[in-house]
Scaffold this motif. Structure first.
Motif, short mmCIF file in Angstrom:
data_model
loop_
_atom_site.label_atom_id
_atom_site.label_comp_id
_atom_site.label_asym_id
_atom_site.label_seq_id
_atom_site.Cartn_x
_atom_site.Cartn_y
_atom_site.Cartn_z
N MET A 1 -0.21 9.02 1.60
CA MET A 1 -0.39 7.57 1.57
C MET A 1 0.67 6.86 2.41
SD MET A 1 -3.14 7.06 -0.05
CE MET A 1 -3.77 8.67 0.43
N ILE A 2 1.88 7.40 2.42
CA ILE A 2 2.95 6.81 3.24
C ILE A 2 2.56 6.86 4.71
CG2 ILE A 2 5.30 7.25 4.10
CD1 ILE A 2 6.10 7.90 1.19
N ALA A 3 2.04 8.00 5.13
CA ALA A 3 1.60 8.13 6.52
C ALA A 3 0.47 7.15 6.83
CB ALA A 3 1.15 9.57 6.79
N LEU A 4 -0.49 7.02 5.90
CA LEU A 4 -1.62 6.12 6.09
C LEU A 4 -1.16 4.67 6.17
CD1 LEU A 4 -4.72 6.42 6.32
CD2 LEU A 4 -4.87 6.02 3.86
N ALA A 5 -0.26 4.28 5.26
CA ALA A 5 0.24 2.91 5.23
C ALA A 5 1.04 2.60 6.50
CB ALA A 5 1.11 2.69 3.99
N ARG A 6 1.85 3.57 6.94
CA ARG A 6 2.65 3.35 8.15
C ARG A 6 1.74 3.20 9.38
NH1 ARG A 6 6.04 7.24 7.50
NH2 ARG A 6 7.84 6.04 6.81
N ASN A 7 0.72 4.02 9.48
CA ASN A 7 -0.18 3.98 10.64
C ASN A 7 -0.96 2.69 10.71
OD1 ASN A 7 0.67 6.52 11.42
ND2 ASN A 7 -1.03 7.59 10.42
N LEU B 1 0.78 -1.39 6.85
CA LEU B 1 0.77 -1.96 5.50
C LEU B 1 2.19 -1.87 4.93
CD1 LEU B 1 -2.53 -0.28 4.23
CD2 LEU B 1 -2.24 -2.60 5.16
N GLN B 2 3.02 -2.84 5.32
CA GLN B 2 4.45 -2.75 5.03
C GLN B 2 4.78 -2.84 3.54
OE1 GLN B 2 6.81 -1.99 7.25
NE2 GLN B 2 5.14 -1.75 8.72
N GLU B 3 4.11 -3.73 2.83
CA GLU B 3 4.43 -3.88 1.40
C GLU B 3 4.01 -2.63 0.64
OE1 GLU B 3 3.78 -7.06 -2.25
OE2 GLU B 3 3.20 -7.59 -0.20
N GLU B 4 2.84 -2.12 0.94
CA GLU B 4 2.37 -0.91 0.26
C GLU B 4 3.26 0.29 0.62
OE1 GLU B 4 0.42 -3.10 1.80
OE2 GLU B 4 -0.53 -3.93 0.00
#
Length: 929
Positions: free
Chosen positions: A179-185, A188-191
């Protein structure tokens, strides 16, 4: 539509019904959808606004009975607000909304609501329900894979947290990483920030504690850059950072983050979290020795809990606040009523364990005032036997019962109680309780069986020193010395009474220097690291962090007790490992405190080690040829009174200008000499010291600020016959001074934006004397230069006002150009090779008593490696201080010895009619390591 919604939101809530009737024809499902969108936007950045908007959504939905989705949307919006504040309510609201979307078969809405329910149920500890919702959400999200990425990220965030809470750490780690990789790509900074927080928890549970701090700090920094700023999420990260630093014993960092968290929670009106953080802040302040600040924080926490009807927590804050008040002033008139109120609250809540905690505190207070009948009633009739299953309570009960019996003259009963407490402590691995029982037995047997008392006290001291070896540098600097200093003074007294003067002196050195020497050796790199102990300490820190969070999440008492038991067992393992390690050949530090070791390093004709025990002042004198004597000097309260009277005389003299002082000079000096002679007769005259030479003086409370140089024998001042240096304790001679390359002098001054013109003149004069000096005057870059030192400066000079609150803490400091340079920052400097640090500020020698020895500037600079300090004992006007400094450095350039240079400076001033009053020339002292 936007104008319509803005009008509703801005309207007083009491006027909503009329407004809704007037605009009924304009209301629609779209109105509710827009309100939900706005509420969601403000949930973490403006909680009060989101609260109001979500209630407005429900009000509008109730006007649309033919639109079931409108009510479902409104419930959803309100649930999103409640999930962080009232998770039970959130579950109910989400499920009501879920029913509607299930009826119309909206898979995306069902998946999202199920994902939200994972978080709400996990928060409530309903893990089976959360897993059911997780399976459903995952299946539906896979079916609608083309949907927005944020839905998958939020699901993964909630699911990873659930897996963590279920103890499935590797699975949680895997989910979080994806999920961190998905949010970073997808930006999605808050998530991303929230996922990193969850990852930190998971890594900690897996023993990878060192990786957690970076994740938490990075998360916070990301959120700070967002607009609008998610204040609530940042506050929660601050709370987590506070927990982390508290568990890893970085107490100052923990306190700063707890304070930031409380501001955020207060701003967002999250009452429970706000009050809870106030309680954490108060507990840390107590550990730091800032009792008055702690008292105020406990009072604020109590008020906050009470206003939110959180009775149990209010009672706990009340009890903790009462205990601190007792330490500050047992005669506090509010104490009895506070304890009665707490006891009534715990009784009404049917919490016998907490009620017994309160009874113990009431019994302590009764014992202090000799109310033995009341204390006995509290420990017998009022005591609930159910709480005896809690080991620490049972032991505390026995210890207090023993003190009561001892006070009543029943030594046999006291012996039985203390022995029982000792046995229970040893059997239950309650190390600190064992120490308390040993000290109690030492006190009990001191008069009739001194040999047995000495043995018990030595065992207690051994625990102190072994457990101190387990403390971090932050813990040592924060609170150790002020908390546990009752065994060594009594032990020293018993050894002295038995005629063992040298052994007693060594015990005094352990008492006055133990924690300080530990810190110095850690800073200098002399203390080796045992890998087994380091591993145990990390496991303890992980469990402490988990315990803090579980307590806040209202985990079951059984789970909390299990965590406490695990921590206690690990602490016992670390203790025994340290005991084994210390007793291995070559590992003992006993030689540091050996009088022969100190004697071999003594570069003075006599060391005078002052000690205050039981309101009596004693002086051990160790001469260069090895003679060791002890002299009783009288009541410390009498000496304190003399010093206070001298302080008033000095203040009166210092208030005058030069002309007034010259006009009244002889009278003022004569008045001061009367008191200085009385101090001389008390502190110096009875001692078997040579008639002249060099004295090394190790003061104690209450004489840390005594002007030894100015003590008057009727004919001359002490500094006229002796070269005088001071030292926190002679034990410091037993450890080497760190060598290191030294660079140019560093001179730093703060003139308060030019208001202190004398500071400017002082800095310029010193810069002219120290030709190679690097000078910062009112320059914000000074702090950067300090923190970036690669080579220790030969001389480090500060000319700035100091700030101390009612009680010294590691947050006290020097006012520099743009902010305060704190004591805590001093510890982190590398001054190995620095020959002199000069602190020209108000009472920079303050705080050297045993209770504050580790939180004053001179100790901090000695720990950092400085060889000598020049410190001010009391404030003098900037003009004479600047002149004194200039003369001192001129003399220093000729003598290279700070003590000799100060003595010559004092002699120079003594012959200047405007500066001859001892309040001026004796305001500084040289402290050495």
């Amino acid at each position: 539509m936007d104008d319509l919604i803005a009008e509703l939101i801005d309207l007083p809530e009491a006027e909503w019904p009329g407004w809704l009737t007037t605009h009924a024809s304009r209301l629609s499902l779209e109105t509710v959808a827009r309100l939900k969108q706005r509420s969601d936007q403000f949930i973490k950045s403006d909680s009060a606004r989101a609260d109001r908007i979500s209630r407005a959504a429900i009000a509008v939905a109730e006007q649309l009975p033919t639109e079931p989705i409108a009510r479902a949307l409104a419930y959803w919006a309100r649930g999103n607000w409640a999930v962080y504040r009232r998770p039970e309510e959130a579950v109910d609201l989400y499920q009501k909304a879920l029913v509607v979307y299930e009826q119309i078969g909206d898979s995306e809405a069902i998946a999202r609501l199920s994902s939200n329910l994972i978080l709400a149920c996990t928060t409530l500890g309903r893990f089976a329900d959360a897993l059911t919702f997780a399976e459903r959400a995952q299946r539906l999200l896979e079916e609608i894979a083309a949907g927005p990425v944020i839905y998958r990220v939020k699901f993964g965030m909630n699911y990873g947290l659930l897996l963590y809470e279920c103890g499935r750490y590797q699975e949680a780690l895997d989910v979080n990483e994806k999920m961190i990789a998905l949010a970073r790509n997808h930006g999605l900074q808050e998530e991303l920030a929230e996922l990193q927080v969850n990852q930190a928890f998971t890594l900690a549970a897996m023993g990878r504690l060192a990786e957690c701090e970076r994740l938490l700090i990075d998360s916070r920094q990301r959120l700070e850059q967002l607009t609008p700023k998610p204040v609530l999420t940042i506050a929660r990260i601050d709370l987590n950072l506070g927990d982390y630093y508290s568990a890893t014993a970085n107490l100052s960092a923990a306190l700063n983050h707890f304070r930031d968290a409380s501001k955020g929670f207060q701003e967002e009106n999250v009452a429970m979290d706000y009050a809870t953080v106030l309680l954490y802040e108060a507990n840390l302040l107590k550990r730091l020795g800032a009792l008055r600040e702690a008292r105020r924080a406990y009072d604020r926490a109590y008020q906050a809990f009470r206003e939110d009807n959180l009775t149990q927590y209010a009672a706990q804050a009340l009890l903790a606040g009462a205990a601190v008040r007792r330490e500050i002033n047992p005669a506090d008139p509010e104490l009895p009523e506070m304890l009665n109120r707490a006891c009534d609250m715990f009784t009404n809540l049917q919490l016998p364990i907490w009620r017994n905690e309160t009874l113990l505190e009431q019994a302590r207070l009764a014992l202090l005032f000799g109310n033995y009948a009341q204390a006995e009633s509290l420990l017998t009739t009022a005591w609930s036997e159910d709480a005896d299953t809690v080991l620490h309570l049972a032991i505390d009960h026995q210890l207090l019962w023993g003190r009561l019996r001892m006070a009543q003259g029943d030594e046999a009963g006291a012996l039985t109680a203390f022995t029982s407490a000792l046995t229970q402590s040893q059997n239950g691995a309650q190390i600190w309780s064992e120490r308390e029982a040993l000290v109690a037995l030492g006190n009990l047997l001191a008069a009739r069986q001194p040999d047995s008392a000495i043995q018990y006290l030595q065992d207690a001291v051994r625990i102190d020193e072994l457990m101190r070896a387990e403390l971090s540098v932050a813990e040592l600097t924060a609170d150790f010395q002020s908390r546990r200093n009752d065994a060594l003074p009594l032990l020293a007294k018993l050894e002295w009474q038995a005629g063992h003067f040298q052994t007693a002196l060594q015990t005094v050195w352990r008492w006055k220097g133990g924690a300080l020497i530990d810190l110095i050796r850690r800073h200098d790199g002399y203390t080796d690291v045992n890998p087994t102990i380091a591993q145990l300490q990390q496991r303890i820190a992980v469990l402490r962090w988990e315990l803090e969070r579980k307590q806040r999440d209202e985990e079951s008492e059984e789970r909390l007790d299990e965590l406490r038991r695990q921590i206690r067992d690990l602490e016992a393992q670390a203790y025994h490992e340290r005991r084994y390690h210390i007793h291995k050949p070559g590992q003992s530090d006993a030689s540091i405190y050996n009088w022969q070791t100190v004697l071999s390093k003594l570069d003075a004709d006599c060391l005078i080690e002052y000690v205050s025990i039981d309101n009596e002042l004693y002086a051990w004198c160790l001469t260069r040829n090895g003679d060791c004597t002890i002299t009783t000097l009288g009541s410390t309260s009498t000496i304190s009174e003399l010093l206070q009277r001298l302080e008033l005389k000095n203040l009166n003299a210092l208030r005058l200008n030069d002309e007034q002082r010259q006009q009244r000079g002889e009278t003022l000096i004569r008045d001061a000499r009367v008191l200085l002679q009385r101090l001389y007769r008390t502190l110096i005259e009875p001692l078997p010291i040579p008639v002249e030479g060099k004295l090394l003086i190790a003061p104690c409370a209450p004489i840390h600020l005594a002007p030894f140089a100015a003590l008057w024998n009727g004919n001359n001042y002490l500094m006229e016959r002796y070269l005088i240096e001071q030292i926190p304790t002679g034990a410091l001679l037993g450890i080497p001074v760190p060598a290191g390359p030294s660079g140019p002098a560093l001179v730093i001054g703060a003139s308060a934006d030019g208001m202190l013109a004398a500071v400017q003149r002082e800095i310029n004069a010193i810069a002219g004397i120290l030709a190679d000096a690097e000078v910062y005057l009112d320059d914000p870059a000074a702090l950067t230069a300090l923190h970036n030192l690669t080579t220790a400066p030969r001389i480090l000079h500060f000319s700035a006002h100091t700030t101390f609150d009612e009680e010294p803490t590691i947050f006290a400091g020097l006012h520099l150009a743009d902010r305060t340079f704190t004591i805590e920052e001093c510890y982190r400097l590398n001054l190995a090779g620095t020959e002199l640090v000069t602190l020209n500020g108000c009472t920079t020698a303050y705080g050297m008593e045993s209770g504050g020895a580790l939180i004053a500037f001179q100790s901090a600079f000695l720990i950092a490696g400085a060889q000598r300090l020049l410190v001010s004992l009391w404030p003098i006007k900037d003009e004479p201080a600047a002149g004194l400094m200039a003369r001192f450095y001129q003399n220093l350039m000729q003598t290279q010895s700070p003590a000799v240079a100060l003595r010559q400076t004092q002699r120079d001033l003594l012959h200047d009619p405007a500066l001859a009053h001892p309040a001026i020339w004796s305001a500084f002292a040289v402290m050495r390591r």
